[in-house]
Design a protein around this motif. Structure first.
Motif, short mmCIF file in Angstrom:
data_model
loop_
_atom_site.label_atom_id
_atom_site.label_comp_id
_atom_site.label_asym_id
_atom_site.label_seq_id
_atom_site.Cartn_x
_atom_site.Cartn_y
_atom_site.Cartn_z
N ARG A 142 0.83 -1.20 0.00
CA ARG A 142 0.00 0.00 0.00
C ARG A 142 0.87 1.25 0.00
NH1 ARG A 142 -2.62 3.73 3.35
NH2 ARG A 142 -4.82 4.12 2.79
N SER A 143 0.38 2.27 -0.69
CA SER A 143 1.09 3.55 -0.73
C SER A 143 0.09 4.68 -0.97
CB SER A 143 2.13 3.55 -1.86
OG SER A 143 2.79 4.80 -1.92
N THR A 144 0.36 5.82 -0.34
CA THR A 144 -0.44 7.01 -0.63
C THR A 144 0.24 7.88 -1.67
OG1 THR A 144 0.59 8.13 1.27
CG2 THR A 144 -1.54 7.06 1.63
N GLU A 145 1.45 7.51 -2.04
CA GLU A 145 2.16 8.10 -3.17
C GLU A 145 3.11 7.03 -3.68
OE1 GLU A 145 5.58 8.90 -2.90
OE2 GLU A 145 5.66 8.25 -0.82
N THR A 146 3.53 7.13 -4.91
CA THR A 146 4.08 5.96 -5.59
C THR A 146 5.56 5.68 -5.36
OG1 THR A 146 4.38 7.34 -7.57
CG2 THR A 146 2.34 6.05 -7.40
N ASN A 147 6.19 6.37 -4.41
CA ASN A 147 7.60 6.09 -4.12
C ASN A 147 7.79 5.21 -2.90
OD1 ASN A 147 8.43 7.57 -6.29
ND2 ASN A 147 9.13 9.34 -5.13
N HIS A 148 6.98 5.42 -1.89
CA HIS A 148 7.15 4.72 -0.61
C HIS A 148 5.97 3.78 -0.38
CE1 HIS A 148 10.42 7.51 0.20
NE2 HIS A 148 9.59 8.49 -0.10
N TRP A 149 6.29 2.53 -0.04
CA TRP A 149 5.27 1.49 0.08
C TRP A 149 5.39 0.77 1.42
CZ3 TRP A 149 1.77 0.49 -3.95
CH2 TRP A 149 2.03 1.20 -5.15
N GLN A 150 4.23 0.39 1.96
CA GLN A 150 4.17 -0.42 3.19
C GLN A 150 3.69 -1.82 2.82
OE1 GLN A 150 2.26 2.78 3.28
NE2 GLN A 150 4.32 3.57 3.61
N ILE A 151 4.27 -2.82 3.48
CA ILE A 151 3.98 -4.21 3.16
C ILE A 151 3.49 -4.95 4.37
CG2 ILE A 151 4.96 -6.39 2.31
CD1 ILE A 151 6.92 -3.25 1.77
N ASN A 152 2.46 -5.77 4.17
CA ASN A 152 2.02 -6.76 5.14
C ASN A 152 2.00 -8.12 4.46
OD1 ASN A 152 1.58 -5.12 7.39
ND2 ASN A 152 -0.51 -4.62 6.79
N PHE A 153 2.62 -9.09 5.09
CA PHE A 153 2.57 -10.46 4.58
C PHE A 153 2.16 -11.37 5.72
CE2 PHE A 153 4.91 -14.54 3.59
CZ PHE A 153 3.96 -14.98 2.67
N THR A 154 1.05 -12.06 5.52
CA THR A 154 0.56 -13.04 6.51
C THR A 154 0.74 -14.42 5.91
OG1 THR A 154 -1.10 -11.43 7.22
CG2 THR A 154 -1.37 -13.70 7.98
N PRO A 155 1.85 -15.10 6.24
CA PRO A 155 2.11 -16.42 5.64
C PRO A 155 1.15 -17.46 6.16
CG PRO A 155 3.73 -15.93 7.33
CD PRO A 155 2.90 -14.68 7.17
N ALA A 156 0.90 -18.45 5.34
CA ALA A 156 0.04 -19.56 5.77
C ALA A 156 0.69 -20.32 6.91
CB ALA A 156 -0.25 -20.49 4.59
N HIS A 157 2.02 -20.44 6.85
CA HIS A 157 2.78 -21.13 7.90
C HIS A 157 4.03 -20.31 8.18
CE1 HIS A 157 0.10 -24.52 7.14
NE2 HIS A 157 0.40 -24.43 5.86
N ALA A 158 4.01 -19.53 9.23
CA ALA A 158 5.13 -18.64 9.53
C ALA A 158 6.34 -19.41 10.05
CB ALA A 158 4.70 -17.58 10.53
N GLY A 159 6.12 -20.24 11.06
CA GLY A 159 7.23 -20.98 11.64
C GLY A 159 8.33 -20.05 12.11
N GLU A 160 9.56 -20.45 11.84
CA GLU A 160 10.73 -19.63 12.20
C GLU A 160 11.33 -18.95 10.97
OE1 GLU A 160 11.57 -19.04 15.31
OE2 GLU A 160 9.88 -20.30 15.91
N ASN A 161 10.54 -18.82 9.93
CA ASN A 161 11.06 -18.27 8.68
C ASN A 161 11.30 -16.77 8.76
OD1 ASN A 161 11.01 -20.71 7.18
ND2 ASN A 161 8.79 -20.52 6.94
N HIS A 162 12.19 -16.32 7.91
CA HIS A 162 12.43 -14.89 7.69
C HIS A 162 12.10 -14.61 6.23
CE1 HIS A 162 14.47 -14.47 11.58
NE2 HIS A 162 15.04 -15.64 11.30
N PHE A 163 11.50 -13.45 5.98
CA PHE A 163 11.00 -13.15 4.64
C PHE A 163 11.57 -11.83 4.12
CE2 PHE A 163 7.70 -15.71 6.70
CZ PHE A 163 7.59 -16.76 5.78
N GLU A 164 11.59 -11.75 2.78
CA GLU A 164 12.03 -10.53 2.09
C GLU A 164 10.97 -10.13 1.07
OE1 GLU A 164 16.90 -11.17 2.06
OE2 GLU A 164 15.69 -11.79 0.33
N ILE A 165 10.84 -8.83 0.86
CA ILE A 165 9.97 -8.31 -0.19
C ILE A 165 10.83 -7.85 -1.36
CG2 ILE A 165 9.94 -5.97 0.77
CD1 ILE A 165 6.96 -7.72 -0.96
N HIS A 166 10.37 -8.10 -2.56
CA HIS A 166 11.05 -7.67 -3.77
C HIS A 166 10.03 -6.90 -4.61
CE1 HIS A 166 14.16 -10.65 -2.72
NE2 HIS A 166 13.11 -11.40 -2.40
#
Length: 254
Positions: A142-166
């Motif tokens: 989500r963004s209110t302007e097109t340069n800066h974006w906020q991310i939410n990711f709700t994984p089906a199985h989080a576990g001990e994983n670490h995630f990256e956004i691209h």
């Protein structure tokens, strides 16, 4: 005096409203949305058919919902006499990383990747561009302007994983008149061409992983702009979930 204050307040309100940007929000379903990557170059004579195939995806009702397409222009054909204006070393390195993960000795164009895997029969693969039945989680940007974006990711199985956004800023309907190299004399039209690309780590907040990224626009960029975003496990290339959409002036997500 009261009327003057009211008028000034009204002017300020109108001014703020006029300059406010409507929010852009792109969100996936819980089922995995395929990411389609094309590695291409204006210096490669066999690439235009693959780009035409990718361009046809613009007309698909499943665009952004059932699949997310991106086109990375590589720079390793530039030595033939024509520098692809959309190419970057970063994109070539990404393709090399894939080749290393697949234990391939070489890279080539056009090269298609579907959900992190080499895809050689892409010309017959329209039916493969459907959401997987596997639930990998919900990705929202989500963004209110097109340069800066906020991310939410709700994984089906989080576990001990670490995630990256691209994320990639894309342009469609852009073209070049090629004056040298294998495609000399041709006018090439590109869709979903990556203009800018970035990655960032996500931080865990309970069962949700959050983060943000900055993806500046490109000065003088033409064509219709779009955003593609996908999430992976940290250090991996294979996407878990993807989303995206057009960034029209109206602020509407398509």
């Amino acid at each position: 005096m009261t009327q003057i204050i009211f008028c000034l307040s009204l002017i300020v309100t109108i001014s703020i409203t006029a300059h406010a940007q409507p929010a852009l929000t792109f969100q996936s379903a819980a089922e995995q949305t395929p990411l389609v990557e094309l590695y291409t170059s204006e210096g490669c004579s066999s690439c235009p058919p693959a780009e035409i195939w990718l361009s046809h995806l613009k007309q698909s009702p499943g665009l952004w919902k059932d699949f997310v397409p991106v086109a990375f222009h590589v720079d390793y054909w530039d030595y033939l006499g024509w520098r692809d204006p959309w190419s970057a070393r970063q994109f070539s390195d990404r393709q090399r990383d894939y080749a290393g993960a697949w234990h391939n000795d070489s890279i080539y164009t056009p090269g298609l990747v579907l959900n992190g895997r080499e895809w050689r029969d892409w010309s017959r693969g329209q039916n493969e561009l459907k959401p997987s039945s596997a639930k990998t989680g919900v990705l929202s940007v989500r963004s209110t302007e097109t340069n800066h974006w906020q991310i939410n990711f709700t994984p089906a199985h989080a576990g001990e994983n670490h995630f990256e956004i691209h994320a990639a800023l894309l342009a469609s309907g852009v073209s070049s008149e090629v004056k040298a190299g294998e495609n000399r004399g041709r006018t090439l039209v590109h869709d979903f061409a990556v203009l800018n690309f970035t990655s960032a780590a996500l931080q865990r907040e309970g069962e949700i992983f959050q983060g943000n990224f900055t993806l500046p626009g490109v000065s003088g960029a033409k064509g219709r702009l779009a955003l593609a975003a996908w999430v992976t496990q940290a250090g991996n290339l294979e996407p878990l979930q993807a989303t995206g959409g057009w960034m029209d002036a109206s602020g509407e997500a398509h």
